[in-house]
Design a protein around this motif. Sequence first.
Motif, PDB file in Angstrom:
ATOM      1  N   HIS A  80       0.944   4.607  -2.535  1.00  0.00           N
ATOM      2  CA  HIS A  80       0.901   6.065  -2.331  1.00  0.00           C
ATOM      3  C   HIS A  80       2.004   6.760  -3.133  1.00  0.00           C
ATOM      4  N   HIS A  83       0.826  -1.220   0.000  1.00  0.00           N
ATOM      5  CA  HIS A  83       0.000   0.000   0.000  1.00  0.00           C
ATOM      6  C   HIS A  83       0.860   1.270   0.000  1.00  0.00           C
ATOM      7  N   SER A 123       0.224   9.764   5.986  1.00  0.00           N
ATOM      8  CA  SER A 123      -1.157   9.279   5.892  1.00  0.00           C
ATOM      9  C   SER A 123      -1.749   9.162   7.290  1.00  0.00           C
ATOM     10  N   ASP A 132      -6.534   6.986  -0.279  1.00  0.00           N
ATOM     11  CA  ASP A 132      -6.505   5.620  -0.802  1.00  0.00           C
ATOM     12  C   ASP A 132      -7.371   5.447  -2.055  1.00  0.00           C
TER      13      ASP A 132
HETATM   14 ZN    ZN Z   1      -3.246   4.999   2.558  1.00  0.00          ZN
END
Ligand code: ZN
Length: 335
Positions: free
Chosen positions: A113, A109, A134, A300
Amino acid sequence: MKILGIETSCDETACGILDGWTVLANVLHTQEVHAEFGGVVPEIASREHLRLLPGIVRQALEESGLQIDDLDGICFTRGPGLAGPLLVGASFARALALEAGLPLWGVNHLEGHLAAVRLTFPDLAPPFLCLTVSGGHTEFTLVGADGSFTELGATRDDAAGEAFDKAGKLLGLGYPAGPVLSRHAKAGDRAAFAFPRGLLQDPGLDLSFSGMKTSVLRECQKLKPEGVRERRDDLCASIEEAIVDTLVEKTARALERHDLPGVAVCGGVSANGRLREKLAARCERMGAWARFPDLALCTDNGAMIAAACLAALERGRDLPVAVDPRLSLSPQIES
Ligand code: ZN
Ligand code: KG4
């Protein structure tokens, strides 16, 4: 190469489709059911992902104008994130890939980003500094010329987004509070309250934001509910300034210390207008660049997952599919 990416690590159910570095579709649903709990409830998030995924994926395919057979592969977020929600995304992606006879890839993940910045600036090329900000992470990473990741520093406690959310919660701004707090801040006095700039005096590149919540709580107790309402904009402006100043100063230090040409900022907090403004100005004074993803790609989404998959495939890297809720940004050494 056409890749479909599924993101379910937290409370966004998302699917994006890329054709090379072009975004053909990027559909997402932010689960609002969590607002009343003041934070994400993992069990509810899992159930919502399961309920929403079929429709979101169908919509993304429709928007892209592609059939599933036109794709070259399916990818999904394998971590970091909430275990239940990650497993729902992984199972769904696996079923989709099996049914269509397509390859299946697992994506980090945090690389997602970062890939959002490359989707916005296709010429982005290492070496550079990456600042990930984040709700769950705040860290400095050196992206080497060979694409490797080296952590230079990170928060020792709360993430920057978490600091915005916790402070905002105390001010009654709901969840997530970051964007709302930032809107109020525009009308406030940024020097009205002196909130902590954690570890700013510390020479290292670690950060700390946990002092913010305590400090805001103390100020709220002093002001009483009526005073908090009256001074809300000043409180928001001073909170935002403290968080932004800390991030800007530490970023400048990281760039200087590691002699890097610029910084790619990513994660939900990279949408913050004040951070964009102050960091861009600071970098310009240093002769460095600062790049941020398009606003739609900051929080996201599925396109960023497909983009990270594409970047990894370009470098010939393996993309294991085992879910790992605690995955970090160090693909060179993961098993
Ligand atoms: Zn995130
Ligand atoms: O990257 P993200 O969507 O989810 C995680 O992977 O954590 O980031 C969400 C975080 C939340 O804490 C939210 O309050 C924060 O990003 N955020 C902002 C802004 N937009 C989102 N914080 C400050 N200013 C914003 N404009």
